[in-house]
Design an enzyme around this catalytic site. Structure first.
Site, PDB file in Angstrom:
ATOM      1  N   GLY A 171       0.851  -1.188   0.000  1.00 26.75           N
ATOM      2  CA  GLY A 171       0.000   0.000   0.000  1.00 26.75           C
ATOM      3  C   GLY A 171       0.883   1.233   0.000  1.00 26.75           C
ATOM      4  O   GLY A 171       1.812   1.348   0.817  1.00 26.75           O
ATOM      5  N   ALA A 212       0.225   6.754   4.330  1.00 24.23           N
ATOM      6  CA  ALA A 212       1.028   6.045   5.329  1.00 24.23           C
ATOM      7  C   ALA A 212       2.116   5.206   4.657  1.00 24.23           C
ATOM      8  O   ALA A 212       3.278   5.241   5.060  1.00 24.23           O
ATOM      9  CB  ALA A 212       0.130   5.165   6.200  1.00 24.23           C
ATOM     10  N   ARG A 237     -18.663  14.189  13.709  1.00 26.61           N
ATOM     11  CA  ARG A 237     -19.357  13.504  12.619  1.00 26.61           C
ATOM     12  C   ARG A 237     -20.431  12.536  13.091  1.00 26.61           C
ATOM     13  O   ARG A 237     -21.507  12.466  12.504  1.00 26.61           O
ATOM     14  CB  ARG A 237     -18.329  12.749  11.791  1.00 26.61           C
ATOM     15  CG  ARG A 237     -17.431  13.695  11.058  1.00 26.61           C
ATOM     16  CD  ARG A 237     -16.319  12.990  10.346  1.00 26.61           C
ATOM     17  NE  ARG A 237     -15.577  13.969   9.563  1.00 26.61           N
ATOM     18  CZ  ARG A 237     -14.476  13.709   8.885  1.00 26.61           C
ATOM     19  NH1 ARG A 237     -13.968  12.489   8.898  1.00 26.61           N
ATOM     20  NH2 ARG A 237     -13.885  14.638   8.196  1.00 26.61           N
ATOM     21  N   HIS A 253     -17.713   6.250   5.479  1.00 21.34           N
ATOM     22  CA  HIS A 253     -16.601   7.077   5.031  1.00 21.34           C
ATOM     23  C   HIS A 253     -15.245   6.571   5.489  1.00 21.34           C
ATOM     24  O   HIS A 253     -14.267   6.619   4.759  1.00 21.34           O
ATOM     25  CB  HIS A 253     -16.829   8.493   5.556  1.00 21.34           C
ATOM     26  CG  HIS A 253     -15.726   9.442   5.259  1.00 21.34           C
ATOM     27  ND1 HIS A 253     -15.303   9.692   3.974  1.00 21.34           N
ATOM     28  CD2 HIS A 253     -14.941  10.204   6.063  1.00 21.34           C
ATOM     29  CE1 HIS A 253     -14.313  10.575   4.013  1.00 21.34           C
ATOM     30  NE2 HIS A 253     -14.061  10.876   5.259  1.00 21.34           N
TER      31      HIS A 253
END
Lengths: 636, 246
Positions: A40, A44, A330, A401
């Site tokens: 990935g 990060a 949120r 999300h």
């Protein structure tokens, strides 16, 4: 296996400094003798891979994208928090720490969150040095704005494209190392298994997505930075390819999965418009700085919004939470929007939307000023809905999300599998039960630039010359498993497409493990998901073969993993008999419909151990609060 | 709505390709163009045919993964949007829509509409960065930068690397892509120490990768989904001349 948090002793403010001194080091001349795999290459992963290479390690980086610049970090809009206190409004490292711990509803580790706040300032310095074009004031210094869950302005931003600019910064650092040959990047390669030798992570198995070739890769440590699992719901704001596969393959090999039910539903997304909808689009939280959320006071009032006079509007967030108003966190904003729609005040064709209105801001600041701040978001909204938000209020509704849960890691970001490290959204570590806006970018970059480069040496220092050959039986058996699984997927030849089954899974989860949960619905999900998994393995149709570019096969492998994860999420949600952050249990609420935590019973991290053919085992890491007192979160 | 998609099908880089027409029913104007391809692909899978391969990911116009010619225009008929943001309200009932991959020697076809744009990464690896190691930076506010320059640098940095500029240029030139990166750093004080090597190396790699020369037709600017200005090419040319003479 080790399930110790390894939080250093000492006062909160000194833990990280002391820990860095206590960590064992790898001497500069020895670093080149180590290979590190990074899977990935979003914020990060790219920042970690670049920083490892700068230190002198050999790095193999993998992405299923064609380029690191495609990672979904790029879609983050609003900004990145840091405790710089440039606006002189009373911010500090401690306040950022406190807001984040409180925002997470006291379900994160104090020590991790404090370290995150401490590092936040270095991130901004680093990014500016890389040429990231943050927004500036006329005097030439950096500008800040406010975000949900905070009463100070600490969010740095680059118009509505902060994630893009930060990712391109990390990408530039990574590509510099690629040019030097210190990072070998493998584009369009998907990790399909983790290889363990004597219980330690020693490599991965990948599939080349263009040729279908299956490859073995050996290393001294494996770092996963593979993002979150929001796409388990099918519809989310995640990119189409975002998935849990790398993390789930590691989970199946023994890595604990922590707090999987902690998922974030973002309050400001463009509502669903058709049954063929493939994904949802976020409208940045920064819009709540200037936009006012309202619904008609009268149920079913379907007048044009501009025909509804002030006195017939309910600005419910400002009414319920006068001190935070439209900038409540949120989870609170999402649940209130759902509440209003459930009570019949929803707007639009489906009744599943509330208004986000900019007319006051346009009147106060002028259209040009609003456009300078949010222009690209307004354009995107108009493009998708065909409506002009400068003239008519946006219609918004919550959507999946971000996922706070993820693989369990200790203070060094190492999972319970030695040698396996997990960064960014893929781990569970810093956001507790709810993430505050502008904190995801902060965490991804803190993990990648500043934490893992320090902590990985502590593990590696004792592993010199412990490289395992890819001819080892652990590699051949993992490779075999990968091949067999692909063949099995291709051989079912049933009558339902991968997306069709994925949509059904998404609906089960949205209805039962979504914005509010209760035990009967969770039990229903626990019944239905295994049945759907059966259906998948008996009736899915995956065309083509394994030896070519085959996006349907890629999707099928990912959905097979989502079908296992979904059940574990429901089990985790059922186990947690309390409401906290994004996890709202109908059974546990106050008379004012606010979340009711159960600190006595559930101040712990739920870390699940995979069991083949049986429900997962629960391990608890209790959370100790020495600096903040656990209070009921109030944003009134 | 009912539409017909006339799609370029090509099984891999070495095989010849051809157009195949697919009628698609039950299209609604709220659907995105890609959702129509999704729907068609589901039908193809169930009919036992190969689905259409195309690159896409964020579907909100920022990742740069998608990029196809829709009716002869890069990213379709609208100004300033990517392919994933084209919605069916831009088309009419009964319309035939031609769908093709980017066509440029430097972007070989992988399959159908998906192409290989790793040449862009190789250009970036030759200079598209500022050499600063993690941890060696000064306070972010130590160097004030005029808002005007910062905003202009941002305009350049908004490039998503989709390749529409190359695909719509008759010479398949990558000058807008490279110019945007060179220009971003040229406008910032952080970019100055390496400015000469950067522009010389990136331009050399661009040529080596098989991209064509710029003849200032402006097709790139008019098809760029992020509306990156030709001014950035002009600034790169100035940087290049400065670097070549000094």
């Amino acid at each position: 296996m080790s399930f110790q948090s390894n939080i250093p002793d000492g006062p909160l403010k000194e833990k990280w400094t002391k820990h860095k001194f206590d960590l064992k080091l790898v001497n500069p001349a020895n670093k080149r003798k180590y290979n590190i795999i990074v899977v990935g290459t979003g914020l990060a992963g790219a920042s970690a891979a670049a920083s490892f290479a700068e230190l002198g390690y050999n790095v193999q980086a993998f992405s299923y994208h064609e380029s690191p610049r495609r990672a979904h970090s790029i879609a983050a809009q609003g900004g990145i928090n840091a405790a710089k206190n440039y606006p002189n409004d009373g911010d500090s490292i401690y306040r950022l720490f406190y807001d984040t711990i409180k925002g997470g509803d006291y379900r994160a580790r104090e020590a991790n969150v404090y370290r995150l706040a401490e590092i936040s300032n270095n991130i901004i310095d680093q990014c500016v040095a890389q040429g990231v074009p943050f927004a500036r004031e006329y005097g030439g210094l950096l500008d800040n704005r406010s975000f949900g869950g905070a009463q100070v302005s600490r969010t740095f931003y680059a118009r509505g494209q902060t994630g893009q600019q930060l990712l391109l910064g990390a990408y530039s650092a990574l590509i510099r190392q690629m040019g030097k040959g210190t990072v070998q990047f493998h584009p369009r390669h998907e990790m399909l298994d983790l290889v363990l030798v004597n219980g330690e992570a020693k490599g991965i198995i990948t599939r080349n997505l263009v040729t279908g070739e299956i490859n073995r890769h050996s290393a001294n440590a494996v770092v996963l930075a593979t993002g979150g699992y929001g796409n388990v719901f099918f519809l989310s704001t995640n990119a189409m390819a975002s998935n849990v596969t790398a993390a789930w393959r590691a989970h199946r090999k023994g890595a604990y999965f922590a707090n999987p039910c902690f998922t974030q539903i973002h309050p400001t997304c463009i509502p669903v418009s058709s049954e063929h909808q493939s994904k949802l689009t976020l409208m940045s939280e920064s819009l709540r700085n200037d936009g006012r959320v309202w619904v008609p006071k009268k149920k079913g009032d379907n007048r044009n919004p501009s025909d509804i006079p002030e006195e017939d509007r309910d600005y419910y967030l400002e009414r319920l939470y006068p001190s935070f108003g439209n900038l409540v966190p949120r989870d609170v904003a999402s649940r209130r929007a759902k509440d209003m729609c459930d009570k019949g005040h929803g707007v639009g064709n489906t009744g599943l939307a509330v208004y986000l209105d900019f007319s006051d801001a346009i009147q106060r600041l002028g259209r040009d000023a609003v456009s300078a701040k949010y222009g690209n978001l307004f354009d995107m909204y108009q493009q998708i809905t065909g409506e002009n938000p400068y003239e008519t209020p946006m219609r918004i509704y919550p959507a999946v999300h971000y996922t706070m849960g993820g693989l369990w890691v200790d203070y060094n970001l190492m999972s319970n599998v030695p040698g396996l490290f997990v960064l960014g959204e893929a781990n569970f570590s810093d956001h507790g039960a709810n993430r505050l806006g502008a904190s995801a970018l902060m965490q991804g970059l803190a993990d990648g630039y500043f934490i893992i480069p320090q902590t990985i040496g502590n593990y590696l220092s004792e592993k010199l010359n412990e490289t395992v050959s890819i001819e080892d039986s652990a590699f051949s058996s993992a490779e075999n498993d990968v091949r067999e699984r692909a063949e099995k997927l291709l051989s079912v030849n049933g009558s339902r497409t991968v997306d069709d089954i994925h949509k059904e899974l998404g609906k089960i989860l949205w209805d039962n493990v979504g914005m509010s949960r209760e035990s009967s619905g969770l039990n229903e999900a626990i019944q239905k998901i295994p049945a759907l998994r059966e259906e998948f393995w008996n009736n899915v149709r995956v065309p083509g073969n394994n030896e070519s570019f085959n996006p349907e096969l890629e999707k099928a492998g990912r959905v097979a993993d989502f079908l296992e994860l979904g059940e574990t999420m429901a089990r985790d949600a059922l186990n947690r008999e309390e409401s906290c952050g994004g996890h709202f249990r109908e059974e546990h609420q106050t008379e004012e419909n606010e979340a009711r935590r159960n600190d006595e019973g559930y101040t712990y991290v739920a870390a699940w151990e995979y069991q083949d053919g049986a429900p997962p085992n629960l391990h608890k890491e209790s959370l100790n609060f020495e600096n903040v007192s656990l209070t009921t979160r109030s944003y009134k | 709505m009912q539409i017909t998609l006339k799609v370029w099908r090509q099984s891999d880089a070495n095989s010849p390709g051809d157009f195949v027409s697919y009628p698609v029913d039950n299209v609604t104007e709220d659907m995105s163009f890609f959702e129509v391809i999704d729907m068609l692909n589901d039908e193809l899978v169930l009919r036992g045919e190969e689905p259409i391969a195309f690159d896409h990911d964020c579907r909100e116009g920022i990742c740069g993964t998608c990029g196809i010619f829709i009716d002869g225009r890069a990213h379709g008929p609208l100004q300033g949007v990517t392919s994933c943001q084209v919605h069916m309200r831009s088309f009419t009932d009964g319309q035939e829509i031609v769908v093709e991959p980017w066509r440029a020697r430097a972007f070989p076809v992988i399959k159908d509409l998906a192409v290989d744009r790793t040449a862009f990464d190789r250009i970036m690896a030759s200079g598209g960065y500022i050499s600063v190691n993690t941890g060696s930076s000064v306070d972010a506010n130590a160097t004030p930068i005029s808002k005007h320059d910062a905003d202009e640098a941002f305009d350049a940095a908004a490039c998503i690397g989709c390749g529409a500029c190359v695909a719509s240029c008759k010479n398949a030139s990558a000058m807008l892509f490279v110019g945007a990166k060179v220009s971003q750093y040229a406008l910032l004080p952080q970019g100055q120490p390496e400015s000469k090597e950067r522009v010389l190396n990136m331009v050399a790699t661009m040529d080596d990768e098989g991209f064509g020369s710029c003849t200032n037709t402006g097709a790139c600017e008019s098809e760029c989904p992020k509306e990156i200005s030709l001014e950035h090419i002009a600034r790169m040319n100035r940087e290049f001349i400065k670097a070549s003479l000094g």
